[in-house]
Structures are given as C-alpha cells and as structure tokens.
Design an enzyme around this catalytic site. Structure first.
Site: not given
Length: 578
Positions: A155, A160, A298-300, A383-384, A422, A553
């Site tokens: 759309k 995405g 929101g703390g994500g 908040i998600g 999702d 290293h």
C-alpha cells in the site's frame, strides 16, 4: 510476449552498471539460467543469467554503455517476434532520470488480468504476498526462487516500516549522534578543537536520511523486479473466496496467500493524546525542528534510541516508563546499565510512572503523571506496535492477543493462508521477519519447513550498543542450575584504546552441560558481536568449546570469549576471585 532483460541491481548501493559483453547475438537462442551478458558494477564484474528460455530478439544497450539499474537492456522472446512497442517504451525510460523515484519505487501493475508473463489460467499466481516489508518482500523473492509465479501487494513503498520509518532511518540519526558525541569528547583524546560550537541543520539531516531510505527501497524494488515478482500498489485484502483484492478493484487469483501486513504504532486512550504535538516514530523522523523539550512516552527500544538521538541534537529529553525500569524486556543488569548511560547524557528518566493526561496550551504540551507534571514542546508516543490487520476485513482468521495466530510453519487457521512477520507477533524484529517470510514462502511452495526463533538477537543502538540473545538470568534460573560469566570492557584492550571502556558481556550457562543459555552485551559493537553468540548457540556449541576458540587481539569480541571462560571459572584476564 517478449520478456524484458533489465540491468540488475547487484547490491543496495548500486545505481548503474556497464554492459561489458553480450554472450549472445540477436537471433541466437538462450536457455533459462545460461549466462547472457557480463556487466561491470562499481565493485565487480558479474555475469547475468537469462531468466527465461527463448531467442535474444533485441539488444537495446550495446557493449560499453552505462545503464541505470532496473532499466530494460534487451528482450527475449520467440524467433521473429517484434518488440517495437516495447523498444519505444525503453527509449522513453532512458530519457528520464536514471534513479527510480522514491514515490514509484514499487513497480505497479494496474490491471490484475494482464498476461505479461503468459496466460496463467484461473490460478494466475502460485503465491500472492500482502505487504512489502521485511517478511513480505523476502517471502516474494523466496517463492520466486522456488519456481513460483508471484505477486506482491504493497500500500505504500516496498521495504516496510524497517526501511522507511524504523530501523534504517533511526540508525542514520544515531550515527549523527555518535559523530556529535565524538566531537564533544575529542579533547579527552588530545584532539583540541578551536571551537566546539555546533549547528544542526535538520533539513540536511532529514534529506540525508531520505537518501539512504531511497537507495534501499529502490534496491528492494529492483530485487523484486529481477525475480519477476509483479508488484501491485494499493491496499490488499483477502477476499471471501481466498483471492486478493487491491483497493477493492483488481482481483488477483492466488493458489496460496502470505499475509505480511506488518505493524503500526500502538496508541493509548489518554486525554490530550490527539494533539498535533504528539508524534509517533513514523512522524518524528521527518521533523525538521529540534524540540527544546521532548517528552518520550515509553522506555523501550525505540524510545531509548530516539532519546539518545534528540539529546545529542540538543533537546532536553524526559523518558516516561510505566514499568520499574527501562528496556523491561531485557536482562535486569542490562537495563541497569542502559539507565546509567542514558542518565549520563542528561536524559531524565521517570520509571514506575503512569501518564495521566496531556494538555496543549500556548503551543506547548503539559504532561501530567502520577509523579508530577512538566512541560514539553513535543511528545513522542513510543509504547510498542500492534499488528496491521487491514487485509482481514472480509475473512476471519484465528487471532491471539490481537495478532494473527500462526504455527511454526507460518500456517494460519485457514488452509492456504500464511502469516509472517510482525502481524503474527512472534518476534517483532525485521531479521526475525526475514526468516519467517522465507519459511512461509517455502511452505506455500510445497515444502515442510519450520521457523526457530530461539536464537534471534535483539539490539539497541545506543552509545554504547546493546545486544542480547537467549534467556535472561531471571528466566534461565527458573528452569536450569546456572552459572554466570562476566567480562567488563574496561579490561578489554581494544575498548580502552578506543575510549569505549563502559559496559560488559554477560554469559549464562547451564552448569551441568555447559550449554550457553543467554548472552547479554552492553558495549562497543555489541550489535555485531551478538551474532557470534547467536550462531554458536544455534549450533549448540558449549561454553567449554567457546572458551578454547582463539579470538583476534586486540578485538572487542575477545570480551565474549573471556566472559564464557569466566562462567567456567577459567578467565585468564580477570583477577582471581577471593
């Protein structure tokens, strides 16, 4: 009908290629998969294979010509077939801009009944994918690789949320924040600037972000076209007869459907949330002004990353989180370290705080919480995300907590319909969506595959970065007798030399078998390092074996090996415990 040969996009950054040599002349036959021509990209020479069998009926671009990606360079068809009309179209294309415009990054097919690839009969497509995000476009390409006739409905612009409004745009902004942080601390490394006064040009920042996004979305569009995937632009919906409509008009007939509609920002019903001063992550990335005061609700992951960005840009940032810690889905030690680094950037953190209402007054927002009130110029609601279910208005699928229920084969409750990414809520990350899209496509094409997400890494691109995979200490301790290994970057030579000694690697193992149950990293290059841990865990390599692997290293990744060794009480570069 003649099949167009296009200049492929052999890499996300490729904009054009040079025709080096045609292996066939006009009139010669070619088999599908046979080398057709050689091209030169900005990095390498490569052969382009024929996508169909037939006769090379027209060469439009001669040897030595430079051609923009996705442009037609020739045609394969039947012997004697004329392509004057197609050739004319190609000539018109050549006069336009070489780059594909962002707004037309999808290759649209306005009429579903077209026979451009031959008459496919009643079941025109083997697979129709709804959604062109990470799960969707990967599913479409995978199905095509397996021999399917594939259509994709998008759309907006392919790519995405991740490419257009999520992980990629935020990473361009976070790189800016990293540069600013480096400049501001250069004096600590003996690099003395005459002035540390900085000016942020948000017009250029937004334009730079858009250029990155355009390059990647154009790349996805080119990939889809190169695999012969037909892309329809519009809102796709599954019809009652298990086909797909586009904007309620075209009806695409499908043998199998993959639902990959993705997600959209979650919203909460709190007075004042409808204010134009409240943005989601979709809108804030196009903001061309820097708020003096920014409230982040929101703390994500998204909230923490954008707090880092706007704090670096000069905003006074406050994070409001209902849970008792930032990144509550992470291991507790990781959350604690994140909080420490966020506060060090002068970001105010309000955890265990309930947002009560917002009030717009005199062009500003009054933020009311159960811990007090404060004022902000803008607020970010973070908040998600919730599943985007636009495609399901005409058909019912079994749901689970607001997501489409799918099993590990990506099958839904309706036979022939799969759900990946999702929209099924299994693991709302782009890289998990990639794998789910592949599995859904494979099964739609008759295979029997399952997706295993146990070793999917999670990352936060703050400074320092965060990378986690597997179980947290709290979760692992409920089912296993565990041992913990830690190694701090303050004892890592590469980290200290780079001025990045903050953070640690934490490894959780099963004491009995040495199985690595979880790895949690806060530190430099954590988002890269965590992939080594994920790979080893997926192969069931034990802590005993990892502790013996020689690491280069000085490297940051030595800290991972040292932490694994510490879980076995054999870490060399850590003081002997008392």
């Amino acid at each position: 009908m003649a099949t167009a040969i296009i200049m492929p996009k052999a890499g996300m950054a490729m904009e054009e290629g040079t025709v080096v040599k045609w292996f066939k002349a006009e009139g010669e036959t070619i088999e599908k998969g046979e080398p057709l021509l050689e091209i030169l990209t900005d990095k390498v020479n490569m052969e382009v294979e024929a996508q169909v069998s037939g006769t090379l009926i027209k060469i439009l671009k001669k040897e030595g010509e430079v051609v923009p990606v996705i442009q037609t360079i020739g045609y394969i068809g039947e012997a004697g077939e004329e392509v004057e009309e197609a050739e004319q179209k190609s000539a018109t294309e050549a006069k336009t801009s070489a780059a594909v415009k962002t707004e037309s990054a999808v290759v649209t097919e306005k009429t579903a009944g077209t026979k451009a690839d031959g008459d496919r009969g009643d079941d025109q497509y083997d697979v129709v994918v709804i959604g062109g995000g990470p799960a969707g476009y990967v599913a479409a390409i995978k199905a095509s690789q397996l021999g399917g006739n594939v259509a994709l409905v998008e759309k907006d612009i392919v790519g995405g949320t991740c490419l257009n409004r999520g992980c990629i745009p935020t990473k361009t902004y976070l790189k800016n924040a990293e540069i600013l942080d480096t400049i501001r601390h250069a004096d600590k490394r003996g690099i003395l600037l005459k002035s540390t006064d900085l000016e942020i040009d948000m017009d250029k920042i937004v334009a730079g972000k858009n250029d990155v996004v355009k390059t990647l979305t154009n790349g996805v569009a080119g990939l889809l076209k190169s695999y012969g995937v037909k892309t329809f632009q519009g809102i796709g919906k599954i019809t009652k007869d298990k086909n797909v409509s586009v904007d309620g008009k075209e009806n695409i007939k499908a043998k199998k459907i993959i639902l990959a509609g993705g997600s959209k920002p979650s919203r909460i019903k709190i007075p004042g949330m409808e204010s134009n001063l409240v943005m989601t992550s979709d809108e804030i990335l196009d903001l061309k002004e820097i708020p003096k005061q920014l409230a982040i609700i929101g703390g994500g992951v998204i909230g923490i990353e954008l707090a880092t960005v706007y704090s670096a840009y000069g905003s006074k940032v406050t994070i409001i989180e209902m849970e008792n810690r930032l990144a509550p889905m992470m291991d507790q030690e990781v959350s604690k370290e994140i909080t420490k680094t966020v506060k060090a950037k002068q970001i105010k953190v309000m955890t265990a705080t309930k947002l009560e209402k917002l009030q717009e007054k005199n062009g500003k927002l009054k933020i009311y919480t159960d811990q007090g009130e404060f004022e902000a110029d803008k607020a970010l609601l973070s908040i998600g995300r919730v599943a985007d279910l636009d495609a399901l208005s005409e058909i019912e699928l079994e749901m689970e907590r607001g997501k489409v229920k799918a099993n590990d084969k990506m099958e839904t409750s309706v036979e022939g319909i799969y759900a990946a990414g999702d929209i099924n809520g299994k693991f709302m990350l782009a890289h998990a969506a990639f794998k789910m899209g592949e599995v859904a496509a494979a099964n739609a094409m008759g295979k029997n595959e399952k997706v295993i997400l146990d070793y999917t890494p999670s990352c936060i691109y703050t400074m320092p970065e965060v990378g986690c995979v597997g179980l947290t200490e709290e979760t692992a301790g409920k089912t296993h007798e565990i041992a913990i290994g830690r190694f701090h970057f303050g004892a890592n030579g590469r980290a200290l030399a780079s001025g990045e000694g903050s953070g640690f690697v934490k490894v959780i193992i099963d004491k009995k078998y040495g199985e690595i149950l979880g790895v949690h990293i806060v530190g430099p290059a954590a988002a890269e390092m965590i992939n080594e841990a994920a790979a080893l865990m997926s192969m069931e390599i034990t802590a005993y074996e990892v502790s013996e692997i020689i690491h280069g290293h000085p490297t940051y990744s030595e800290a991972f090996m040292e932490a694994v060794a510490d879980s076995l009480k054999k870490c060399i570069h850590k003081q002997r415990p008392s």
